[in-house]
Write a protein that holds these residues in place. Structure first.
Motif, PDB file in Angstrom:
ATOM      1  N   GLY A   2       0.829  -1.159   0.080  1.00 26.68           N
ATOM      2  CA  GLY A   2      -0.078   0.064  -0.034  1.00 26.68           C
ATOM      3  C   GLY A   2       0.977   1.413   0.018  1.00 26.68           C
ATOM      4  N   ILE A   3       0.214   2.352   0.273  1.00 24.03           N
ATOM      5  CA  ILE A   3       1.019   3.674   0.395  1.00 24.03           C
ATOM      6  C   ILE A   3       2.299   3.738   0.967  1.00 24.03           C
ATOM      7  CG2 ILE A   3       0.599   6.191   0.825  1.00 24.03           C
ATOM      8  CD1 ILE A   3      -2.130   5.964  -0.531  1.00 24.03           C
ATOM      9  N   ASP A   4       2.030   3.287   2.296  1.00 26.29           N
ATOM     10  CA  ASP A   4       3.132   3.232   3.130  1.00 26.29           C
ATOM     11  C   ASP A   4       4.266   2.419   2.789  1.00 26.29           C
ATOM     12  OD1 ASP A   4       1.816   5.253   4.699  1.00 26.29           O
ATOM     13  OD2 ASP A   4       1.745   4.247   6.569  1.00 26.29           O
ATOM     14  N   HIS A 120       8.257   2.078  -8.338  1.00 24.86           N
ATOM     15  CA  HIS A 120       6.908   1.279  -7.820  1.00 24.86           C
ATOM     16  C   HIS A 120       7.228  -0.131  -7.844  1.00 24.86           C
ATOM     17  CE1 HIS A 120       2.618   1.166  -6.544  1.00 24.86           C
ATOM     18  NE2 HIS A 120       2.730   0.226  -7.230  1.00 24.86           N
ATOM     19  N   PHE A 121       7.698  -0.498  -9.057  1.00 25.12           N
ATOM     20  CA  PHE A 121       7.704  -2.037  -9.278  1.00 25.12           C
ATOM     21  C   PHE A 121       8.762  -2.300  -8.299  1.00 25.12           C
ATOM     22  CE2 PHE A 121       5.387  -1.049 -13.519  1.00 25.12           C
ATOM     23  CZ  PHE A 121       4.127  -1.145 -13.036  1.00 25.12           C
ATOM     24  N   MET A 122       9.976  -1.688  -8.173  1.00 28.40           N
ATOM     25  CA  MET A 122      10.923  -2.590  -7.517  1.00 28.40           C
ATOM     26  C   MET A 122      10.362  -2.709  -5.967  1.00 28.40           C
ATOM     27  SD  MET A 122      14.053  -3.549  -7.703  1.00 28.40           S
ATOM     28  CE  MET A 122      14.792  -2.446  -8.921  1.00 28.40           C
ATOM     29  N   GLY A 123       9.348  -1.844  -5.312  1.00 28.80           N
ATOM     30  CA  GLY A 123       8.790  -2.182  -4.195  1.00 28.80           C
ATOM     31  C   GLY A 123       7.657  -3.418  -4.592  1.00 28.80           C
ATOM     32  N   ASP A 124       6.962  -3.517  -5.080  1.00 30.04           N
ATOM     33  CA  ASP A 124       5.913  -4.595  -5.451  1.00 30.04           C
ATOM     34  C   ASP A 124       6.701  -5.883  -5.661  1.00 30.04           C
ATOM     35  OD1 ASP A 124       3.500  -3.279  -4.970  1.00 30.04           O
ATOM     36  OD2 ASP A 124       3.237  -2.649  -7.161  1.00 30.04           O
ATOM     37  N   ILE A 125       7.768  -5.919  -6.363  1.00 28.16           N
ATOM     38  CA  ILE A 125       8.245  -7.188  -6.628  1.00 28.16           C
ATOM     39  C   ILE A 125       8.890  -7.903  -5.192  1.00 28.16           C
ATOM     40  CG2 ILE A 125      10.567  -6.711  -7.061  1.00 28.16           C
ATOM     41  CD1 ILE A 125      10.701  -8.805  -9.641  1.00 28.16           C
ATOM     42  N   HIS A 126       8.956  -7.084  -4.302  1.00 23.96           N
ATOM     43  CA  HIS A 126       9.502  -7.580  -3.033  1.00 23.96           C
ATOM     44  C   HIS A 126       8.382  -7.746  -1.679  1.00 23.96           C
ATOM     45  CE1 HIS A 126      13.292  -6.083  -4.451  1.00 23.96           C
ATOM     46  NE2 HIS A 126      13.876  -6.837  -3.487  1.00 23.96           N
ATOM     47  N   SER A 151     -10.462  -8.907   6.532  1.00 21.19           N
ATOM     48  CA  SER A 151      -9.327  -8.570   5.543  1.00 21.19           C
ATOM     49  C   SER A 151      -9.253  -9.682   4.470  1.00 21.19           C
ATOM     50  CB  SER A 151      -7.987  -8.274   6.260  1.00 21.19           C
ATOM     51  OG  SER A 151      -6.938  -7.712   5.453  1.00 21.19           O
ATOM     52  N   VAL A 152      -8.240  -9.732   3.596  1.00 22.41           N
ATOM     53  CA  VAL A 152      -7.638 -10.642   2.748  1.00 22.41           C
ATOM     54  C   VAL A 152      -6.492 -10.877   2.915  1.00 22.41           C
ATOM     55  CG1 VAL A 152      -9.782 -10.349   1.392  1.00 22.41           C
ATOM     56  CG2 VAL A 152      -7.470  -9.337   0.798  1.00 22.41           C
ATOM     57  N   LEU A 153      -5.791 -12.199   2.752  1.00 22.03           N
ATOM     58  CA  LEU A 153      -4.480 -12.328   2.973  1.00 22.03           C
ATOM     59  C   LEU A 153      -3.298 -11.408   2.149  1.00 22.03           C
ATOM     60  CD1 LEU A 153      -2.418 -14.042   4.382  1.00 22.03           C
ATOM     61  CD2 LEU A 153      -2.269 -15.482   2.509  1.00 22.03           C
ATOM     62  N   HIS A 154      -3.803 -11.007   0.974  1.00 25.18           N
ATOM     63  CA  HIS A 154      -3.162 -10.148   0.290  1.00 25.18           C
ATOM     64  C   HIS A 154      -2.943  -8.720   0.596  1.00 25.18           C
ATOM     65  CE1 HIS A 154      -1.095  -8.823  -3.373  1.00 25.18           C
ATOM     66  NE2 HIS A 154      -1.655  -7.391  -3.105  1.00 25.18           N
ATOM     67  N   HIS A 155      -4.117  -8.157   1.447  1.00 22.00           N
ATOM     68  CA  HIS A 155      -4.148  -6.780   1.947  1.00 22.00           C
ATOM     69  C   HIS A 155      -3.450  -7.046   3.381  1.00 22.00           C
ATOM     70  CE1 HIS A 155      -5.504  -2.915   2.442  1.00 22.00           C
ATOM     71  NE2 HIS A 155      -6.046  -3.144   3.902  1.00 22.00           N
ATOM     72  N   VAL A 156      -3.435  -8.003   4.050  1.00 22.56           N
ATOM     73  CA  VAL A 156      -2.564  -8.133   5.427  1.00 22.56           C
ATOM     74  C   VAL A 156      -1.179  -7.995   5.147  1.00 22.56           C
ATOM     75  CG1 VAL A 156      -1.639  -9.909   6.894  1.00 22.56           C
ATOM     76  CG2 VAL A 156      -4.223  -9.653   6.510  1.00 22.56           C
ATOM     77  N   TRP A 157      -0.536  -8.387   4.033  1.00 26.07           N
ATOM     78  CA  TRP A 157       0.819  -8.200   3.435  1.00 26.07           C
ATOM     79  C   TRP A 157       0.965  -6.898   2.854  1.00 26.07           C
ATOM     80  CZ3 TRP A 157       5.080 -11.235   4.587  1.00 26.07           C
ATOM     81  CH2 TRP A 157       4.976 -12.384   5.427  1.00 26.07           C
ATOM     82  N   ASP A 158       0.035  -6.303   2.068  1.00 23.95           N
ATOM     83  CA  ASP A 158       0.142  -4.884   1.470  1.00 23.95           C
ATOM     84  C   ASP A 158       0.170  -3.996   2.393  1.00 23.95           C
ATOM     85  OD1 ASP A 158       0.256  -5.382  -1.241  1.00 23.95           O
ATOM     86  OD2 ASP A 158      -1.443  -4.855  -1.487  1.00 23.95           O
ATOM     87  N   ASP A 159      -0.768  -4.045   3.460  1.00 23.72           N
ATOM     88  CA  ASP A 159      -0.753  -3.071   4.617  1.00 23.72           C
ATOM     89  C   ASP A 159      -1.052  -3.348   6.008  1.00 23.72           C
ATOM     90  OD1 ASP A 159      -1.692  -0.562   2.713  1.00 23.72           O
ATOM     91  OD2 ASP A 159      -2.639  -2.197   1.724  1.00 23.72           O
ATOM     92  N   ASN A 160      -1.679  -4.384   6.339  1.00 23.84           N
ATOM     93  CA  ASN A 160      -2.047  -4.480   7.751  1.00 23.84           C
ATOM     94  C   ASN A 160      -0.755  -4.640   8.803  1.00 23.84           C
ATOM     95  OD1 ASN A 160      -5.155  -6.462   6.693  1.00 23.84           O
ATOM     96  ND2 ASN A 160      -4.998  -4.225   7.326  1.00 23.84           N
ATOM     97  N   ILE A 161       0.026  -5.585   8.116  1.00 21.27           N
ATOM     98  CA  ILE A 161       1.335  -5.807   8.970  1.00 21.27           C
ATOM     99  C   ILE A 161       1.952  -4.370   9.406  1.00 21.27           C
ATOM    100  CG2 ILE A 161       3.475  -6.990   9.291  1.00 21.27           C
ATOM    101  CD1 ILE A 161       2.011  -9.373   7.795  1.00 21.27           C
ATOM    102  N   ILE A 162       2.065  -3.817   8.047  1.00 26.16           N
ATOM    103  CA  ILE A 162       2.712  -2.213   8.452  1.00 26.16           C
ATOM    104  C   ILE A 162       2.065  -1.422   9.266  1.00 26.16           C
ATOM    105  CG2 ILE A 162       3.674  -0.375   6.927  1.00 26.16           C
ATOM    106  CD1 ILE A 162       4.327  -2.350   4.419  1.00 26.16           C
ATOM    107  N   GLU A 163       0.625  -1.336   9.185  1.00 27.21           N
ATOM    108  CA  GLU A 163       0.067  -0.424   9.958  1.00 27.21           C
ATOM    109  C   GLU A 163       0.024  -0.762  11.514  1.00 27.21           C
ATOM    110  OE1 GLU A 163      -3.416   0.185   6.440  1.00 27.21           O
ATOM    111  OE2 GLU A 163      -3.795  -1.074   8.219  1.00 27.21           O
ATOM    112  N   THR A 164      -0.038  -2.081  11.742  1.00 27.96           N
ATOM    113  CA  THR A 164       0.038  -2.750  13.095  1.00 27.96           C
ATOM    114  C   THR A 164       1.598  -2.197  13.626  1.00 27.96           C
ATOM    115  OG1 THR A 164      -1.746  -4.139  12.504  1.00 27.96           O
ATOM    116  CG2 THR A 164      -0.312  -4.599  14.592  1.00 27.96           C
ATOM    117  N   GLU A 165       2.490  -2.475  12.762  1.00 32.43           N
ATOM    118  CA  GLU A 165       3.854  -2.195  13.311  1.00 32.43           C
ATOM    119  C   GLU A 165       4.074  -0.752  13.717  1.00 32.43           C
ATOM    120  OE1 GLU A 165       7.052  -4.058  10.859  1.00 32.43           O
ATOM    121  OE2 GLU A 165       8.322  -2.955  12.028  1.00 32.43           O
TER     122      GLU A 165
END
Ligand code: DCM
Ligand code: DCM
Ligand code: DCM
Ligand code: ZN
Ligand code: ZN
Length: 262
Positions: A2-4, A120-126, A151-165
């Motif tokens: 996600g954005i962050d 952007h894509f250098m981020g996404d591939i990681h 949530s959905v698992l994809h969104h957990v990795w795009d955003d949720n883990i980062i937001e919670t951290e």
């Protein structure tokens, strides 16, 4: 990401640029970015609908449960687009940017867009689930709960883990998280970071994608099924992987830009 996530990758990368690369980036960034690559790192997500062809360039689908990636198998020509996957996009925008400054190339490409797409894509591939399985669309069809919320698992990795951290460790301040990752890159990860940069050509998306599907299998998908409730146990064991992938993305974006503009 996600954005962050994208912001973190680009903010790690920009201070690591050589003089030549920093000058090129400054010249290519749109004026409103005010020489801050992070401020436009999510531009590629905003133009997905307008540049419809670009939406398939944010990820790679690999065969279900195989846990391997192969360019020739997974990054095919489809719908009239050659090398239609995030690894192909990284190669193509890297090649475009290598002609920046050459005579006669000025009218051929939009180098500003090439820089924003590559960053952007250098981020996404990681993001491990951007190199996930085909039938679940990189975890998009796997419904889960992130603590109490749907949530959905994809969104957990795009955003949720980062937001919670960010909330738990950095007082909800993404700049503090960026500072902490930068500090780790120059201390506990310093030796590894040298190895992350290594690449015998200008950029090495096949290495990044192979690591990605391994992380997807070993960490993202592991132990998760439809309607799993993901909470502390998952967060505490997976956030180190997210931190590592964000750091690798930033270090490799800088190394790639340094090789391009070197
Ligand atoms: N995104 C956005 N605007 C859109 C679509 C997506 O800002 N119209 C951003 C926010 C999402 C992220 O993209 O968290 C997801 O991107 P992707 O689906 O490429 O991972
Ligand atoms: N943009 C750019 N280079 C282009 C096209 C657009 O830098 N060739 C910038 C200008 C827009 C920004 O990206 O203000 C966001 O694009 P959009 O408004 O399409 O989301
Ligand atoms: N995505 C992915 N793999 C797919 C399809 C989509 O990694 N096969 C990513 C792109 C976006 C997010 O998942 O980041 C949501 O995609 P969409 O907006 O297409 O639902
Ligand atoms: Zn995503
Ligand atoms: Zn994206």
């Amino acid at each position: 990401w996600g954005i962050d996530g994208h912001l973190i990758v680009c903010r790690i990368a920009q201070p690591r640029l050589s003089k030549a690369a920093a000058d090129a980036v400054e010249n290519l960034l749109p004026a409103y970015a005010d020489n801050d690559l992070g401020s436009v790192c999510s531009w590629a997500d905003r133009v997905k609908f307008h540049y419809h062809w670009s939406s398939a360039l944010h990820f790679i689908d690999t065969p279900d449960n195989l846990c391997t990636y192969q360019y020739s198998r997974d990054c095919k020509d489809e719908d009239g687009i050659k090398d239609r996957c995030v690894a192909g996009a990284i190669n193509n925008y890297t090649t475009q940017l290598l002609s920046y400054g050459n005579e006669n190339s000025a009218s051929q490409y939009n180098f500003t867009e090439a820089l924003l797409f590559l960053s952007h894509f250098m981020g996404d591939i990681h993001q491990p689930l951007h190199v996930g399985f085909t039938s679940d669309r990189g975890g998009n069809t796997i419904d889960v709960h992130w603590y109490k919320r749907k949530s959905v698992l994809h969104h957990v990795w795009d955003d949720n883990i980062i937001e919670t951290e960010e909330d738990r460790s950095y007082d909800s301040n993404v700049d503090e998280m960026i500072d902490a990752l930068q500090k780790n890159i120059t201390t506990i990860w310093a030796n590894q970071a040298k190895a992350w940069e290594a690449c015998s050509t200008t950029t090495c998306p096949d290495i990044y994608a192979s690591e990605g599907i391994k992380a997807a299998c070993n960490w993202a998908y592991k132990g998760v099924s439809e309607d799993s409730v993901l909470e502390d146990n998952y967060f505490l064991t997976r956030s180190p992987i997210v931190n590592l992938r964000l750091a690798q993305g930033g270090v490799r974006l800088a190394a790639t830009l340094n090789r391009i503009f070197g």
